[in-house]
Design a protein around this motif. Sequence first.
Motif, short mmCIF file in Angstrom:
data_model
loop_
_atom_site.label_atom_id
_atom_site.label_comp_id
_atom_site.label_asym_id
_atom_site.label_seq_id
_atom_site.Cartn_x
_atom_site.Cartn_y
_atom_site.Cartn_z
N THR A 9 -24.55 53.16 20.15
CA THR A 9 -25.32 54.33 20.53
C THR A 9 -26.64 54.37 19.77
OG1 THR A 9 -23.21 55.47 20.73
CG2 THR A 9 -25.20 56.84 20.76
N PRO A 10 -27.75 54.60 20.46
CA PRO A 10 -29.04 54.70 19.76
C PRO A 10 -29.08 55.92 18.84
CG PRO A 10 -29.30 55.28 22.06
CD PRO A 10 -27.89 54.80 21.90
N ARG A 11 -29.80 55.81 17.76
CA ARG A 11 -29.86 56.85 16.74
C ARG A 11 -30.34 58.19 17.30
NH1 ARG A 11 -27.05 58.66 13.04
NH2 ARG A 11 -28.15 60.34 12.06
N TRP A 12 -31.30 58.18 18.22
CA TRP A 12 -31.82 59.44 18.75
C TRP A 12 -30.73 60.26 19.43
CZ3 TRP A 12 -31.39 60.63 23.86
CH2 TRP A 12 -31.21 59.57 24.76
N LEU A 13 -29.78 59.57 20.11
CA LEU A 13 -28.70 60.28 20.79
C LEU A 13 -27.67 60.79 19.78
CD1 LEU A 13 -27.51 61.29 23.38
CD2 LEU A 13 -26.58 59.01 23.81
N VAL A 14 -27.38 59.98 18.78
CA VAL A 14 -26.47 60.42 17.70
C VAL A 14 -27.04 61.67 17.03
CG1 VAL A 14 -25.48 59.79 15.46
CG2 VAL A 14 -25.52 58.11 17.33
N GLU A 15 -28.35 61.72 16.83
CA GLU A 15 -28.97 62.89 16.20
C GLU A 15 -28.79 64.15 17.04
OE1 GLU A 15 -32.97 61.61 15.37
OE2 GLU A 15 -32.31 60.37 13.68
N TYR A 16 -28.90 64.05 18.36
CA TYR A 16 -28.65 65.22 19.22
C TYR A 16 -27.21 65.70 19.07
CZ TYR A 16 -32.92 65.63 22.03
OH TYR A 16 -34.20 65.88 22.46
N ILE A 17 -26.28 64.75 19.04
CA ILE A 17 -24.87 65.11 18.94
C ILE A 17 -24.57 65.72 17.57
CG2 ILE A 17 -22.53 64.14 18.89
CD1 ILE A 17 -23.66 62.12 21.07
N GLU A 18 -25.16 65.16 16.53
CA GLU A 18 -24.95 65.72 15.19
C GLU A 18 -25.58 67.10 15.05
OE1 GLU A 18 -26.33 62.60 12.59
OE2 GLU A 18 -24.36 61.64 12.58
N GLU A 19 -26.72 67.31 15.70
CA GLU A 19 -27.34 68.64 15.68
C GLU A 19 -26.44 69.65 16.37
OE1 GLU A 19 -31.19 70.83 17.60
OE2 GLU A 19 -31.52 68.85 16.71
N PHE A 20 -25.88 69.27 17.51
CA PHE A 20 -24.93 70.14 18.22
C PHE A 20 -23.74 70.46 17.33
CE2 PHE A 20 -20.82 69.94 20.49
CZ PHE A 20 -20.86 71.18 21.11
N ASN A 21 -23.26 69.45 16.61
CA ASN A 21 -22.07 69.61 15.77
C ASN A 21 -22.37 70.31 14.45
OD1 ASN A 21 -19.28 69.15 15.21
ND2 ASN A 21 -19.87 67.47 13.85
N GLY A 22 -23.62 70.36 14.05
CA GLY A 22 -23.96 70.94 12.76
C GLY A 22 -23.72 69.98 11.61
N GLY A 23 -23.65 68.69 11.92
CA GLY A 23 -23.44 67.66 10.90
C GLY A 23 -22.85 66.42 11.54
N PRO A 24 -22.50 65.43 10.71
CA PRO A 24 -21.96 64.17 11.23
C PRO A 24 -20.67 64.37 12.02
CG PRO A 24 -22.53 63.97 8.92
CD PRO A 24 -22.64 65.44 9.27
N THR A 25 -20.44 63.45 12.94
CA THR A 25 -19.22 63.46 13.74
C THR A 25 -18.35 62.27 13.35
OG1 THR A 25 -20.18 62.10 15.47
CG2 THR A 25 -20.40 64.48 15.73
#
Length: 148
Positions: A9-25
Amino acid sequence: MISSDMWCTPRWLVEYIEEFNGGPTVGASTEWFGPPHEDGLVLPWNGLGLVFVNPPYSRGQLAKWTAKMTTNAALGTEIIGLVPVATSTGWWQAMAPHCDAILFLAKRVRFVGPANGSPRFDSAICYWGACRYRFADSLGSLGWVVLP
């Protein structure tokens, strides 16, 4: 050498998911648990918080991974899965009715690792969990969200 199933997964997409989660997944797919690591299909996912899955796309793998996502979501695990858009397939038809939200990405994902980096198909991000409206607000700018 990267196997055909190691499209990370590209980093930009991981960052969106982590922002949604409020931290790392917690990652459950081959990009985290691939060889020589443990198999995410075998490991339990319950109690891990939000689990992000970018499953292997090779023949026969998507049905196994999407079945595990659906089963674990029914047991209360919050899950985000990055999958190809393949609405006519059996695995998609078995999975989609159980999703709490589906985001159809407006652009193709350029994965990290493979030589060409970009598949010849579109992707969707499927969500199982209680925060589907927050999911739509957090990731909706990336495409079109369907809230079944």
